[in-house]
Every structure is written in structure tokens, then in C-alpha cells.
Write a protein that holds these residues in place. Structure first.
Motif, PDB file in Angstrom:
ATOM      1  N   VAL A 112      41.417  46.849  43.440  1.00  0.00           N
ATOM      2  CA  VAL A 112      40.308  47.313  42.760  1.00  0.00           C
ATOM      3  C   VAL A 112      39.222  46.109  43.400  1.00  0.00           C
ATOM      4  CG1 VAL A 112      38.861  47.808  41.047  1.00  0.00           C
ATOM      5  CG2 VAL A 112      41.164  48.212  40.931  1.00  0.00           C
ATOM      6  N   LYS A 113      38.301  46.750  44.005  1.00  0.00           N
ATOM      7  CA  LYS A 113      37.218  46.186  44.631  1.00  0.00           C
ATOM      8  C   LYS A 113      35.962  46.169  43.677  1.00  0.00           C
ATOM      9  CE  LYS A 113      38.094  47.280  49.428  1.00  0.00           C
ATOM     10  NZ  LYS A 113      37.756  47.840  50.534  1.00  0.00           N
ATOM     11  N   LEU A 114      35.468  45.009  43.295  1.00  0.00           N
ATOM     12  CA  LEU A 114      34.364  44.854  42.561  1.00  0.00           C
ATOM     13  C   LEU A 114      33.145  44.627  43.379  1.00  0.00           C
ATOM     14  CD1 LEU A 114      35.185  42.597  39.396  1.00  0.00           C
ATOM     15  CD2 LEU A 114      35.413  45.279  39.705  1.00  0.00           C
ATOM     16  N   LEU A 115      32.240  45.609  43.725  1.00  0.00           N
ATOM     17  CA  LEU A 115      31.329  45.708  44.826  1.00  0.00           C
ATOM     18  C   LEU A 115      30.209  44.713  44.615  1.00  0.00           C
ATOM     19  CD1 LEU A 115      31.565  49.470  45.793  1.00  0.00           C
ATOM     20  CD2 LEU A 115      32.598  47.537  46.876  1.00  0.00           C
ATOM     21  N   GLY A 116      29.884  43.981  45.287  1.00  0.00           N
ATOM     22  CA  GLY A 116      29.055  42.821  44.953  1.00  0.00           C
ATOM     23  C   GLY A 116      29.439  41.882  44.076  1.00  0.00           C
ATOM     24  N   GLY A 117      30.619  41.721  43.367  1.00  0.00           N
ATOM     25  CA  GLY A 117      30.963  40.941  42.262  1.00  0.00           C
ATOM     26  C   GLY A 117      31.120  39.571  42.710  1.00  0.00           C
ATOM     27  N   GLY A 118      30.997  38.574  41.775  1.00  0.00           N
ATOM     28  CA  GLY A 118      31.253  37.228  42.247  1.00  0.00           C
ATOM     29  C   GLY A 118      32.635  36.871  41.422  1.00  0.00           C
ATOM     30  N   HIS A 119      32.680  35.811  40.751  1.00  0.00           N
ATOM     31  CA  HIS A 119      34.001  35.379  40.560  1.00  0.00           C
ATOM     32  C   HIS A 119      34.407  35.597  38.916  1.00  0.00           C
ATOM     33  CE1 HIS A 119      37.551  32.832  41.075  1.00  0.00           C
ATOM     34  NE2 HIS A 119      37.169  31.911  39.855  1.00  0.00           N
ATOM     35  N   ALA A 120      33.368  35.886  38.353  1.00  0.00           N
ATOM     36  CA  ALA A 120      33.521  36.149  36.981  1.00  0.00           C
ATOM     37  C   ALA A 120      33.886  37.906  36.777  1.00  0.00           C
ATOM     38  CB  ALA A 120      32.092  35.975  36.112  1.00  0.00           C
ATOM     39  N   LEU A 129      54.543  49.132  31.746  1.00  0.00           N
ATOM     40  CA  LEU A 129      55.370  48.407  30.700  1.00  0.00           C
ATOM     41  C   LEU A 129      55.863  49.461  29.652  1.00  0.00           C
ATOM     42  CD1 LEU A 129      53.377  45.279  30.087  1.00  0.00           C
ATOM     43  CD2 LEU A 129      55.463  45.372  31.566  1.00  0.00           C
ATOM     44  N   ARG A 130      55.103  50.550  29.500  1.00  0.00           N
ATOM     45  CA  ARG A 130      55.482  51.618  28.455  1.00  0.00           C
ATOM     46  C   ARG A 130      55.906  52.972  29.149  1.00  0.00           C
ATOM     47  NH1 ARG A 130      51.785  53.382  25.080  1.00  0.00           N
ATOM     48  NH2 ARG A 130      53.348  53.853  23.260  1.00  0.00           N
ATOM     49  N   GLY A 131      55.807  53.100  30.306  1.00  0.00           N
ATOM     50  CA  GLY A 131      56.336  54.032  31.016  1.00  0.00           C
ATOM     51  C   GLY A 131      55.539  55.330  30.965  1.00  0.00           C
ATOM     52  N   GLN A 132      54.310  55.185  30.755  1.00  0.00           N
ATOM     53  CA  GLN A 132      53.403  56.365  30.384  1.00  0.00           C
ATOM     54  C   GLN A 132      53.168  57.243  31.683  1.00  0.00           C
ATOM     55  OE1 GLN A 132      52.610  57.256  27.035  1.00  0.00           O
ATOM     56  NE2 GLN A 132      54.083  55.934  27.124  1.00  0.00           N
ATOM     57  N   ASP A 133      52.737  58.341  31.811  1.00  0.00           N
ATOM     58  CA  ASP A 133      52.353  58.887  32.922  1.00  0.00           C
ATOM     59  C   ASP A 133      50.848  58.994  32.992  1.00  0.00           C
ATOM     60  OD1 ASP A 133      52.396  60.760  35.267  1.00  0.00           O
ATOM     61  OD2 ASP A 133      52.855  62.683  34.168  1.00  0.00           O
ATOM     62  N   VAL A 134      50.158  57.853  33.527  1.00  0.00           N
ATOM     63  CA  VAL A 134      49.093  57.816  33.661  1.00  0.00           C
ATOM     64  C   VAL A 134      48.431  57.306  35.011  1.00  0.00           C
ATOM     65  CG1 VAL A 134      48.320  57.274  31.392  1.00  0.00           C
ATOM     66  CG2 VAL A 134      48.900  55.174  32.668  1.00  0.00           C
ATOM     67  N   GLU A 135      47.483  57.504  35.540  1.00  0.00           N
ATOM     68  CA  GLU A 135      46.869  57.056  36.809  1.00  0.00           C
ATOM     69  C   GLU A 135      46.284  55.593  36.882  1.00  0.00           C
ATOM     70  OE1 GLU A 135      43.827  58.220  40.468  1.00  0.00           O
ATOM     71  OE2 GLU A 135      44.127  59.597  38.548  1.00  0.00           O
ATOM     72  N   VAL A 136      46.338  55.112  37.769  1.00  0.00           N
ATOM     73  CA  VAL A 136      45.876  53.521  37.821  1.00  0.00           C
ATOM     74  C   VAL A 136      44.918  53.804  39.042  1.00  0.00           C
ATOM     75  CG1 VAL A 136      45.916  51.028  38.176  1.00  0.00           C
ATOM     76  CG2 VAL A 136      47.730  52.508  37.159  1.00  0.00           C
ATOM     77  N   SER A 137      43.462  53.994  38.884  1.00  0.00           N
ATOM     78  CA  SER A 137      42.669  54.048  39.888  1.00  0.00           C
ATOM     79  C   SER A 137      42.411  52.925  40.860  1.00  0.00           C
ATOM     80  CB  SER A 137      41.371  54.987  39.517  1.00  0.00           C
ATOM     81  OG  SER A 137      40.245  54.932  40.524  1.00  0.00           O
ATOM     82  N   ASP A 138      42.264  53.213  42.041  1.00  0.00           N
ATOM     83  CA  ASP A 138      41.857  52.120  43.147  1.00  0.00           C
ATOM     84  C   ASP A 138      40.383  52.268  43.446  1.00  0.00           C
ATOM     85  OD1 ASP A 138      42.061  54.326  44.802  1.00  0.00           O
ATOM     86  OD2 ASP A 138      43.165  53.308  46.152  1.00  0.00           O
ATOM     87  N   GLU A 139      39.603  53.131  42.784  1.00  0.00           N
ATOM     88  CA  GLU A 139      38.187  53.207  43.108  1.00  0.00           C
ATOM     89  C   GLU A 139      37.563  52.305  42.854  1.00  0.00           C
ATOM     90  OE1 GLU A 139      34.507  56.092  41.956  1.00  0.00           O
ATOM     91  OE2 GLU A 139      36.505  56.646  41.058  1.00  0.00           O
ATOM     92  N   SER A 140      36.480  51.681  43.783  1.00  0.00           N
ATOM     93  CA  SER A 140      35.890  50.383  43.707  1.00  0.00           C
ATOM     94  C   SER A 140      34.865  50.491  42.526  1.00  0.00           C
ATOM     95  CB  SER A 140      34.947  50.412  44.723  1.00  0.00           C
ATOM     96  OG  SER A 140      35.765  50.152  45.877  1.00  0.00           O
ATOM     97  N   ILE A 141      34.495  49.380  41.924  1.00  0.00           N
ATOM     98  CA  ILE A 141      33.643  49.426  40.622  1.00  0.00           C
ATOM     99  C   ILE A 141      32.301  48.706  41.033  1.00  0.00           C
ATOM    100  CG2 ILE A 141      33.369  48.686  38.374  1.00  0.00           C
ATOM    101  CD1 ILE A 141      36.356  48.603  38.211  1.00  0.00           C
ATOM    102  N   GLU A 142      31.323  49.118  40.847  1.00  0.00           N
ATOM    103  CA  GLU A 142      29.931  48.412  41.129  1.00  0.00           C
ATOM    104  C   GLU A 142      29.732  47.277  40.277  1.00  0.00           C
ATOM    105  OE1 GLU A 142      27.473  48.850  43.664  1.00  0.00           O
ATOM    106  OE2 GLU A 142      28.575  50.916  44.337  1.00  0.00           O
ATOM    107  N   ALA A 143      29.575  46.075  40.781  1.00  0.00           N
ATOM    108  CA  ALA A 143      29.477  44.724  40.276  1.00  0.00           C
ATOM    109  C   ALA A 143      28.498  45.032  38.610  1.00  0.00           C
ATOM    110  CB  ALA A 143      28.844  43.691  40.834  1.00  0.00           C
ATOM    111  N   GLY A 144      27.392  45.678  38.639  1.00  0.00           N
ATOM    112  CA  GLY A 144      26.865  46.120  37.480  1.00  0.00           C
ATOM    113  C   GLY A 144      27.569  46.663  36.410  1.00  0.00           C
ATOM    114  N   GLU A 145      28.714  47.201  36.784  1.00  0.00           N
ATOM    115  CA  GLU A 145      29.464  48.181  35.488  1.00  0.00           C
ATOM    116  C   GLU A 145      30.536  47.135  35.016  1.00  0.00           C
ATOM    117  OE1 GLU A 145      31.282  51.674  37.011  1.00  0.00           O
ATOM    118  OE2 GLU A 145      29.543  51.943  38.523  1.00  0.00           O
TER     119      GLU A 145
END
Length: 391
Positions: free
Chosen positions: A344-352, A370-386
Motif C-alpha cells: 500500500v503506497k501512501l502517495l506523497g507520504g513521509g515517515h509518519a 488471523l481469523r480466516g475471514q473472507d475479506v479483501e485487503v486492497s492494494d489501492e494507493s492512499i493519498e497522504a492527506g488521508e
């Protein structure tokens, strides 16, 4: 993120109140309920000025406020209450959770066991904090272990409790935050020896704490991200196991979440914008150029293999402390080995790193692995402001 001004004023006032606080009546010596008393401002500075620079950094001030609020530092009751109100009413530092969690009722749902000894390094006890759900369960629960950052030279396990409390409060997980020897006390590989000892101890005591030893996830930030990367790729590598305690247990873990975690110390781009000596130099006990073999041994990428557990890498693309290139190289190596890895890329994000969207990805990752739940782990980038600073 700094402490709000009111809380900082009370921190200053605390230094003036130490002699008076020492005179207050307390539980008898040896009582587990007796908080620590410091008889002078000098004693207090010795405890909290972890880098011995003669002044309190924001992190060191947060440690004081944290201990006041939770009752581990002996102060007049009104001072403790004023600290608590100041934090609840202001903007909370990310590694100072108790008051905000109390405000939301989260701490009412967990029991925190502080300073549990998991091993020893000579005469030095190694400790972790446990966060146990109060909700009863008929089955063992998965465990989330947090490893703190601080450049391997500072930081404290107390800050990691904030990360795992919300997970334990759901009743679905047990949480732990691990303390380890810092580079001013011992150089590499002491840090990974300690972390592996903690994993082995937690497995050895799984029945006592209703932990499922086959479902252990590790999570860390910065230096802690490096150490969880090592836990993920070097499970049972003999020269990195150490002998700090609970020998006979495996140190393997079952999923890994590094925030801005170093992975390859011999990469061309320098850490900390070329500062010398760097935190890596201090970790290795000398200039990295003179310690190439040790730098390779300390690099998680060295041990990547097809049997590594799933990874969720989170890294800011503008990180000037641990270059984003580290995440790219590690991601490519894990992919090539056939490991389940998400970046997961934090676009424009620093070290925090932090923010609701990031934490939702972490939650989904642990729920899935860890719990075997049928959920998606998205690899969509996140804007640093978020992803506001919560490191």
C-alpha cells in the motif's frame, strides 16, 4: 504530533511538584499497586530523558504524561486528573492512547498487564505488555504483537499498547507490545534475539493467556517495521534466535505488517538522508561500509523464501528517513519467491503513518490471515492527506 499546550504546562508543573509528591502516603514498599516515586527533578530527568541530551523531546514528554495518567508515576491525585482532562480535551498524540480510549470506553473492555518478563539478557530482564480482552471465550484467540520504532535507539513498548488495545477490545484478539534492547545498550543482533524470544515466550504461555500459537501476527513501525520484517523472513534462522528465553519454541509468525520498515541495508540509497552516524550505523556498532557482512545479516531481504508468511507493506512514497525504494525492493523479492504480499503506497507520504484508511487495511489483513475471514485487503494507493501522522 506534539502534546497540547495545557498538557505540556502540566508536564512542566510536574517537575516542580516532584518533592511534594514524594511525601504523599502510598501503598507499602513492594506492593504491586505502588507507583514509582522520584525524589527530585534530577531523578525524573534520569528516568525520562532517554537520549541523555538534557531536555525532554515530545516523545519523552508523552511518556511522562502516559505514566501519570495510568498511575505508574506518583503524583497528587489532582495533578493526575488535570493531565487526564488535558489529554481528553485536546488532540491526542498517537502513542498516548489511554485518555482517548477511556473516552470511547475501549479500555473498559480490556485488561493491561504491564512489564511482563519474557526473558533475560544477562542481568537485564526483557519485558512486554499484554492486552487481554475481558470478554470470555471458549477458544484460544489469535495474537497481534506490536514492535515499537525509534531508530533502534529510542522508543518504548508503552506506545505500542495503543495499537493493539482496539483489537483486543473487540474480544477477537489478544495483544502484546514488546520491549527490546536499544542500540545504546546492545548492538545487532540483540534486537532480533529479543523479539524472537518474545514470540517464543508467548507461544510457551499460550494456554495461560488463551492464545492460539498458530495464529500470531506481528506489526511494527520504522525500526519496529524492520524487526517484524525480520520475524517474517528469518523464522528459525539459528544464528538469529539467541538464547534469551523459552528455548524449544519456534519463533515463526503467521502474518506481518511493517509500516515504513527497512528491508535492505546494502541498497544504494542512504537512510536518514545520509546523516552520519546513521541509526543503522549505531545499530551495527560502526560504519555500515565497514560492516557489510553484518548489514547483510540484518537485512530482512536476505532471508526471503517461499515459506514466508503473508505481508502487508505500508510505506510513504516521500519518506526521507526510510526510502520508499526499500518497500519496492522488498515487495519485488517477496513476489518473486511466491509470498502473499500486498504493498500500500501512501502517495506523497513521509515517515509518519496512520489514519483511518490505513488502519482499515490493517484490520482487514489481520481479519483475513488471523481469523480466516473472507475479506479483501486492497492494494489501492492512499493519498497522504488521508493518512495523517500517527507514528
Amino acid at each position: 504530533m506534539p502534546i497540547n499546550r495545557t498538557c505540556w504546562r502540566w508536564t512542566v508543573a510536574l517537575f516542580l511538584l516532584v518533592p511534594a509528591a514524594a511525601a504523599l502516603g502510598q501503598p507499602p514498599e513492594g506492593s504491586p499497586d505502588r507507583p514509582t516515586t522520584y525524589s527530585s527533578r534530577e531523578d525524573l530527568m534520569k528516568k525520562y530523558d532517554s537520549d541523555s541530551d538534557g531536555q525532554l523531546s515530545p516523545q519523552e514528554r508523552r511518556a511522562i504524561v502516559h505514566d501519570v495518567i495510568e498511575g505508574r508515576l506518583n503524583v497528587p491525585p489532582q495533578v493526575r486528573e488535570n493531565f487526564r482532562k488535558a489529554v481528553v480535551g485536546g488532540k491526542r498524540p498517537a502513542d498516548l492512547p489511554p485518555a482517548a480510549l477511556l473516552r470511547r470506553g475501549i479500555l473498559d473492555r480490556v485488561t493491561i498487564e504491564r512489564d511482563v518478563v519474557y526473558g533475560d539478557a544477562g542481568a537485564r530482564p526483557l519485558k512486554l505488555d499484554l492486552v487481554l480482552p475481558k470478554e470470555k471465550s471458549d477458544h484460544p484467540r489469535p495474537l497481534i504483537v506490536f514492535v515499537h520504532g525509534g531508530g533502534w535507539r529510542s522508543g518504548d513498548k508503552a506506545g505500542g499498547v495503543a495499537r493493539v488495545v482496539p483489537f483486543a477490545a473487540t474480544g477477537h484478539y489478544v495483544g502484546a507490545s514488546v520491549g527490546y534492547r536499544l542500540s545504546g545498550e546492545a548492538t545487532w543482533p540483540a534486537q532480533i534475539h529479543d523479539c524472537k524470544a518474545a514470540i517464543r515466550w508467548l507461544k510457551a504461555n499460550a494456554d495461560k493467556y488463551q492464545i492460539d500459537p498458530q495464529r500470531i501476527g506481528v506489526w511494527g513501525s520504522s525500526a519496529g517495521g524492520h524487526l517484524v520484517n525480520m520475524l517474517g523472513t528469518s523464522g528459525d534462522v539459528e544464528q538469529l534466535e539467541g538464547n534469551c528465553g523459552s528455548l524449544g519454541q519456534s519463533s515463526r509468525v503467521h502474518c506481518v505488517v511493517p509500516f515504513c520498515g527497512p528491508a535492505h541495508f546494502l541498497a544504494s540509497k542512504r537512510f536518514e538522508s545520509g546523516r552520519s552516524p546513521s541509526a543503522v550505523d549505531l545499530l551495527l556498532g560502526g560504519n555500515i561500509e565497514d560492516r557489510q557482512d553484518l548489514a547483510k545479516q540484518a537485512s530482512p531481504i536476505t532471508y526471503v523464501s517461499p515459506d514466508d508468511p503473508p505481508f502487508l507493506l505500508v510505506h510513504g512514497t516521500a519518506d526521507s528517513t526510510v526510502p520508499f525504494q526499500q518497500a519496492e525492493m522488498f515487495y519485488a523479492a517477496l513476489q518473486k519467491a511466491g509470498v502473499d504480499v500486498t504493498l500500500v503506497k501512501l502517495l506523497g507520504g513521509g515517515h509518519a503513518i496512520g489514519g483511518d484508511e490505513v488502519l482499515q487495511r490493517v484490520k482487514a489483513f489481520f481479519e483475513k490471515h488471523l481469523r480466516g475471514q473472507d475479506v479483501e485487503v486492497s492494494d489501492e494507493s492512499i493519498e497522504a492527506g488521508e493518512s495523517r501522522a500517527k507514528n
